[in-house]
Write a protein that holds these residues in place. Structure first.
Motif, PDB file in Angstrom:
ATOM      1  N   ASP A 217      38.418  44.755  31.757  1.00 65.00           N
ATOM      2  CA  ASP A 217      37.578  43.644  32.209  1.00 65.00           C
ATOM      3  C   ASP A 217      36.487  44.235  33.082  1.00 65.00           C
ATOM      4  OD1 ASP A 217      36.720  40.994  32.677  1.00 65.00           O
ATOM      5  OD2 ASP A 217      37.732  41.009  34.613  1.00 65.00           O
ATOM      6  N   THR A 218      35.289  44.391  32.537  1.00 61.36           N
ATOM      7  CA  THR A 218      34.218  45.093  33.238  1.00 61.36           C
ATOM      8  C   THR A 218      33.418  44.125  34.100  1.00 61.36           C
ATOM      9  OG1 THR A 218      32.541  44.812  31.517  1.00 61.36           O
ATOM     10  CG2 THR A 218      34.062  46.665  31.285  1.00 61.36           C
ATOM     11  N   PRO A 219      32.753  44.631  35.141  1.00 54.64           N
ATOM     12  CA  PRO A 219      31.899  43.758  35.955  1.00 54.64           C
ATOM     13  C   PRO A 219      30.672  43.327  35.167  1.00 54.64           C
ATOM     14  CG  PRO A 219      31.732  46.045  36.682  1.00 54.64           C
ATOM     15  CD  PRO A 219      32.795  46.008  35.645  1.00 54.64           C
ATOM     16  N   PRO A 220      30.015  42.238  35.580  1.00 51.67           N
ATOM     17  CA  PRO A 220      28.818  41.789  34.858  1.00 51.67           C
ATOM     18  C   PRO A 220      27.678  42.795  34.986  1.00 51.67           C
ATOM     19  CG  PRO A 220      29.126  40.533  36.880  1.00 51.67           C
ATOM     20  CD  PRO A 220      30.363  41.343  36.692  1.00 51.67           C
ATOM     21  N   GLY A 221      26.788  42.765  34.009  1.00 49.46           N
ATOM     22  CA  GLY A 221      25.624  43.647  34.047  1.00 49.46           C
ATOM     23  C   GLY A 221      25.937  45.044  33.575  1.00 49.46           C
ATOM     24  N   THR A 222      25.094  45.995  33.988  1.00 47.05           N
ATOM     25  CA  THR A 222      25.294  47.413  33.697  1.00 47.05           C
ATOM     26  C   THR A 222      25.202  48.155  35.021  1.00 47.05           C
ATOM     27  OG1 THR A 222      22.921  47.659  33.263  1.00 47.05           O
ATOM     28  CG2 THR A 222      24.334  47.234  31.375  1.00 47.05           C
ATOM     29  N   SER A 223      26.174  49.032  35.281  1.00 44.15           N
ATOM     30  CA  SER A 223      26.263  49.634  36.616  1.00 44.15           C
ATOM     31  C   SER A 223      26.952  50.984  36.557  1.00 44.15           C
ATOM     32  CB  SER A 223      27.056  48.706  37.541  1.00 44.15           C
ATOM     33  OG  SER A 223      28.406  48.607  37.090  1.00 44.15           O
ATOM     34  N   ASP A 224      27.161  51.573  37.755  1.00 40.22           N
ATOM     35  CA  ASP A 224      27.900  52.829  37.866  1.00 40.22           C
ATOM     36  C   ASP A 224      29.303  52.699  37.289  1.00 40.22           C
ATOM     37  OD1 ASP A 224      25.776  54.034  39.059  1.00 40.22           O
ATOM     38  OD2 ASP A 224      26.586  54.015  41.090  1.00 40.22           O
ATOM     39  N   ILE A 225      29.899  51.519  37.440  1.00 37.88           N
ATOM     40  CA  ILE A 225      31.262  51.309  36.935  1.00 37.88           C
ATOM     41  C   ILE A 225      31.289  51.495  35.421  1.00 37.88           C
ATOM     42  CG2 ILE A 225      33.105  49.620  36.631  1.00 37.88           C
ATOM     43  CD1 ILE A 225      32.899  50.702  39.471  1.00 37.88           C
ATOM     44  N   HIS A 226      30.310  50.936  34.734  1.00 35.11           N
ATOM     45  CA  HIS A 226      30.267  51.077  33.277  1.00 35.11           C
ATOM     46  C   HIS A 226      30.101  52.536  32.883  1.00 35.11           C
ATOM     47  CE1 HIS A 226      29.103  46.857  33.976  1.00 35.11           C
ATOM     48  NE2 HIS A 226      29.670  46.613  32.801  1.00 35.11           N
ATOM     49  N   LEU A 227      29.214  53.238  33.598  1.00 39.97           N
ATOM     50  CA  LEU A 227      28.998  54.653  33.280  1.00 39.97           C
ATOM     51  C   LEU A 227      30.270  55.455  33.520  1.00 39.97           C
ATOM     52  CD1 LEU A 227      27.111  56.894  32.418  1.00 39.97           C
ATOM     53  CD2 LEU A 227      26.329  57.104  34.788  1.00 39.97           C
ATOM     54  N   THR A 228      30.989  55.144  34.596  1.00 34.81           N
ATOM     55  CA  THR A 228      32.246  55.842  34.881  1.00 34.81           C
ATOM     56  C   THR A 228      33.252  55.623  33.761  1.00 34.81           C
ATOM     57  OG1 THR A 228      31.946  55.707  37.276  1.00 34.81           O
ATOM     58  CG2 THR A 228      34.196  56.002  36.484  1.00 34.81           C
ATOM     59  N   LEU A 230      32.611  54.928  30.631  1.00 30.42           N
ATOM     60  CA  LEU A 230      32.146  55.621  29.431  1.00 30.42           C
ATOM     61  C   LEU A 230      32.346  57.125  29.531  1.00 30.42           C
ATOM     62  CD1 LEU A 230      28.853  53.597  28.921  1.00 30.42           C
ATOM     63  CD2 LEU A 230      30.863  53.515  27.431  1.00 30.42           C
ATOM     64  N   GLN A 231      32.274  57.655  30.764  1.00 34.51           N
ATOM     65  CA  GLN A 231      32.474  59.089  30.967  1.00 34.51           C
ATOM     66  C   GLN A 231      33.950  59.457  31.002  1.00 34.51           C
ATOM     67  OE1 GLN A 231      30.346  59.578  34.646  1.00 34.51           O
ATOM     68  NE2 GLN A 231      28.507  60.312  33.634  1.00 34.51           N
ATOM     69  N   THR A 232      34.804  58.478  31.315  1.00 35.49           N
ATOM     70  CA  THR A 232      36.232  58.748  31.509  1.00 35.49           C
ATOM     71  C   THR A 232      37.046  58.493  30.248  1.00 35.49           C
ATOM     72  OG1 THR A 232      35.984  58.099  33.835  1.00 35.49           O
ATOM     73  CG2 THR A 232      38.234  58.244  32.979  1.00 35.49           C
ATOM     74  N   LEU A 233      36.649  57.495  29.458  1.00 34.97           N
ATOM     75  CA  LEU A 233      37.449  57.069  28.316  1.00 34.97           C
ATOM     76  C   LEU A 233      36.615  57.014  27.040  1.00 34.97           C
ATOM     77  CD1 LEU A 233      39.256  54.061  30.051  1.00 34.97           C
ATOM     78  CD2 LEU A 233      40.293  56.273  29.516  1.00 34.97           C
ATOM     79  N   GLY A 234      37.257  57.283  25.928  1.00 39.09           N
ATOM     80  CA  GLY A 234      36.644  57.052  24.629  1.00 39.09           C
ATOM     81  C   GLY A 234      36.937  55.615  24.221  1.00 39.09           C
ATOM     82  N   ILE A 235      35.984  54.719  24.426  1.00 42.64           N
ATOM     83  CA  ILE A 235      36.206  53.285  24.223  1.00 42.64           C
ATOM     84  C   ILE A 235      36.097  52.946  22.739  1.00 42.64           C
ATOM     85  CG2 ILE A 235      35.319  50.974  24.746  1.00 42.64           C
ATOM     86  CD1 ILE A 235      34.401  52.074  27.452  1.00 42.64           C
ATOM     87  N   THR A 236      37.123  52.300  22.211  1.00 41.42           N
ATOM     88  CA  THR A 236      37.168  51.966  20.788  1.00 41.42           C
ATOM     89  C   THR A 236      36.051  51.018  20.402  1.00 41.42           C
ATOM     90  OG1 THR A 236      39.585  52.195  20.877  1.00 41.42           O
ATOM     91  CG2 THR A 236      38.658  51.077  18.952  1.00 41.42           C
ATOM     92  N   GLY A 237      35.822  50.010  21.227  1.00 41.28           N
ATOM     93  CA  GLY A 237      34.787  49.037  20.922  1.00 41.28           C
ATOM     94  C   GLY A 237      34.592  48.073  22.072  1.00 41.28           C
ATOM     95  N   ALA A 238      33.485  47.329  22.036  1.00 42.22           N
ATOM     96  CA  ALA A 238      33.153  46.386  23.096  1.00 42.22           C
ATOM     97  C   ALA A 238      33.092  44.970  22.550  1.00 42.22           C
ATOM     98  CB  ALA A 238      31.829  46.755  23.753  1.00 42.22           C
ATOM     99  N   VAL A 239      33.558  44.030  23.370  1.00 42.37           N
ATOM    100  CA  VAL A 239      33.428  42.605  23.085  1.00 42.37           C
ATOM    101  C   VAL A 239      32.461  42.035  24.115  1.00 42.37           C
ATOM    102  CG1 VAL A 239      34.611  40.373  23.085  1.00 42.37           C
ATOM    103  CG2 VAL A 239      35.724  42.383  22.071  1.00 42.37           C
ATOM    104  N   ILE A 240      31.391  41.378  23.660  1.00 40.09           N
ATOM    105  CA  ILE A 240      30.370  40.835  24.543  1.00 40.09           C
ATOM    106  C   ILE A 240      30.571  39.325  24.674  1.00 40.09           C
ATOM    107  CG2 ILE A 240      27.903  40.640  25.005  1.00 40.09           C
ATOM    108  CD1 ILE A 240      28.925  43.524  24.912  1.00 40.09           C
ATOM    109  N   VAL A 241      30.596  38.843  25.915  1.00 34.87           N
ATOM    110  CA  VAL A 241      30.785  37.416  26.180  1.00 34.87           C
ATOM    111  C   VAL A 241      29.486  36.831  26.717  1.00 34.87           C
ATOM    112  CG1 VAL A 241      32.096  35.680  27.466  1.00 34.87           C
ATOM    113  CG2 VAL A 241      33.220  37.789  26.697  1.00 34.87           C
ATOM    114  N   SER A 242      29.078  35.685  26.166  1.00 34.12           N
ATOM    115  CA  SER A 242      27.875  35.016  26.634  1.00 34.12           C
ATOM    116  C   SER A 242      28.023  33.513  26.466  1.00 34.12           C
ATOM    117  CB  SER A 242      26.643  35.499  25.857  1.00 34.12           C
ATOM    118  OG  SER A 242      25.471  34.841  26.302  1.00 34.12           O
ATOM    119  N   THR A 243      27.284  32.778  27.259  1.00 41.82           N
ATOM    120  CA  THR A 243      27.146  31.351  27.029  1.00 41.82           C
ATOM    121  C   THR A 243      25.903  31.135  26.152  1.00 41.82           C
ATOM    122  OG1 THR A 243      26.061  31.266  29.187  1.00 41.82           O
ATOM    123  CG2 THR A 243      28.351  30.559  29.087  1.00 41.82           C
ATOM    124  N   PRO A 244      25.687  29.931  25.622  1.00 38.86           N
ATOM    125  CA  PRO A 244      24.614  29.749  24.637  1.00 38.86           C
ATOM    126  C   PRO A 244      23.195  29.765  25.194  1.00 38.86           C
ATOM    127  CG  PRO A 244      26.342  28.078  24.389  1.00 38.86           C
ATOM    128  CD  PRO A 244      26.577  28.762  25.685  1.00 38.86           C
TER     129      PRO A 244
END
Length: 374
Positions: A217-228, A230-244
């Motif tokens: 469960d990632t924080p909103p937006g794009t940040s250091d957490i996301h980069l960490t 991506l650098q730490t794990l080989g992520i199989t895939g991403a699910v994007i959540v949005s309202t209309p």
């Protein structure tokens, strides 16, 4: 030929002191129980407090010299090094028992991403999969409340010489969050580096075990957490959540672009349209598109990625989130049906992705050297 007894070895090693505490290595219980004697051949192991112990070479040399001096000058001594505290595994081997890692992301806050994540994790568990969930939002953790485990305090268990955090388990999901370790009434005032280090510890120093799905469960937006991540794990895939609505869709597009970047290259499993419409309980056939109609559906079509689900705006979803009872626990409810459908589609997309694509690699950061000229 002289006969060598174990006690002769122990007496000789009592003359060898470990500089770290001043005790001899026998008294300090630094000898492993693996002493072997074969004629003049002697082998055993010395346990050092940590893998990078600065005294290990000098202690080993002293132990060899002591045996030759006090036992027999022709002894052939073999000493192995062991560590009481093992080194953490290399990044590519952090989660050897995890089959699929899924990042659930949103371009902006307030779109219900964490609610979708919690229900997706529980839905996958209800389908019979082994599921882990990591709340990576260091500054705004919400999973402890959504699972009604705010008062839990994870304990440590020793595995292969390492103390590993044991995740909290509820609804068939293994869960960890920084929320278990900080005061919920106080703001987490950490610089980016501190937050990223805390996140790495929740990944690498936890007893996740064998999992079919590891949900982030990632924080909103794009940040250091996301980069960490991506650098730490080989992520199989991403699910994007949005309202209309358009403002959410614009940010969702940025989130998609982050994962699809050439240097990142994480596949998009699909988009979830949350709060897609409101249906009054007394008029179940009516739909009111409060935030716009089919915005995320159209975004998915424009990006050529699947629309995984359209989740209705239902009051019980909010209430269940606040009560720590995810809506999918009632799979026959409208919300429960939507979340179970989402989980089934995620499974389908992950299986399809794994057949058609190679495993995702961690993002490697290139270090550039700079030179200054006078």
């Amino acid at each position: 030929m002289a006969t060598i007894y174990p006690q002769l070895i122990f007496d000789a090693l009592k003359t060898v002191r470990y500089p770290g505490n001043g005790k001899n290595i026998v008294e300090a219980e630094m000898l492993e129980d693996d002493l072997r004697i074969d004629g003049l051949k002697v082998s055993f192991s010395i346990i050092f407090p940590k893998p990078t112990d600065p005294f290990r070479k000098s202690v080993i040399k002293s132990a060899e010299a002591a045996i030759k001096m006090y036992v027999h000058p022709d002894c052939e001594v073999t000493i192995k090094e062991k560590s009481a505290t093992a080194l953490p595994p290399e990044p590519d081997k952090l989660l050897p028992g995890v089959k699929n890692i899924i990042a659930v992301s949103s371009g902006k806050g307030g779109v219900g991403k964490s609610t979708v994540t919690a229900n997706l994790a529980v839905a996958l568990a209800k389908l019979g999969y082994r599921v882990g969930l990591l709340d990576t939002d260091i500054f705004g953790p919400s999973m402890p409340k959504m699972f009604q485990v705010e008062d839990e305090r994870p304990y440590a268990d020793q595995v292969d010489g390492r103390d590993l955090i044991v995740p909290v388990e509820k609804y068939g999901v293994k869960l960890l969050s920084i929320g278990f370790f900080v005061d919920p009434d106080q703001a987490t005032l950490w610089r980016g580096g501190m937050a990223c280090n805390a996140l790495k510890q929740l990944i690498s120093d936890a007893k996740w075990g064998d999992l079919d799905y590891f949900i982030l469960d990632t924080p909103p937006g794009t940040s250091d957490i996301h980069l960490t991540l991506l650098q730490t794990l080989g992520i199989t895939g991403a699910v994007i959540v949005s309202t209309p609505q358009q403002v959410a869709l614009a940010d969702a597009r940025k989130g998609v672009n982050m994962y699809m970047n050439d240097k990142v290259n994480v596949p998009i499993l699909g988009i979830v349209e949350n709060m897609a419409w409101f249906t009054p309980a007394e008029h179940p056939e009516e739909k009111y598109y409060i935030f716009g109609k089919d915005g995320a559906k159209e975004l998915a079509e424009s990006l050529n990625v699947p629309l995984l689900a359209q989740i209705p705006l239902v009051k019980s979803i909010c209430e269940n989130g606040d009560n720590g009872t995810p809506s999918v626990l009632d799979p026959a409810s409208p919300a429960g049906i939507a979340y179970m459908t989402l989980a089934a589609k995620v499974v389908t997309q992950v299986d399809k992705r794994n057949v058609e694509m190679e495993a995702t690699k961690r993002v490697e950061v290139e270090k550039h050297s700079t030179q200054t000229q006078a």
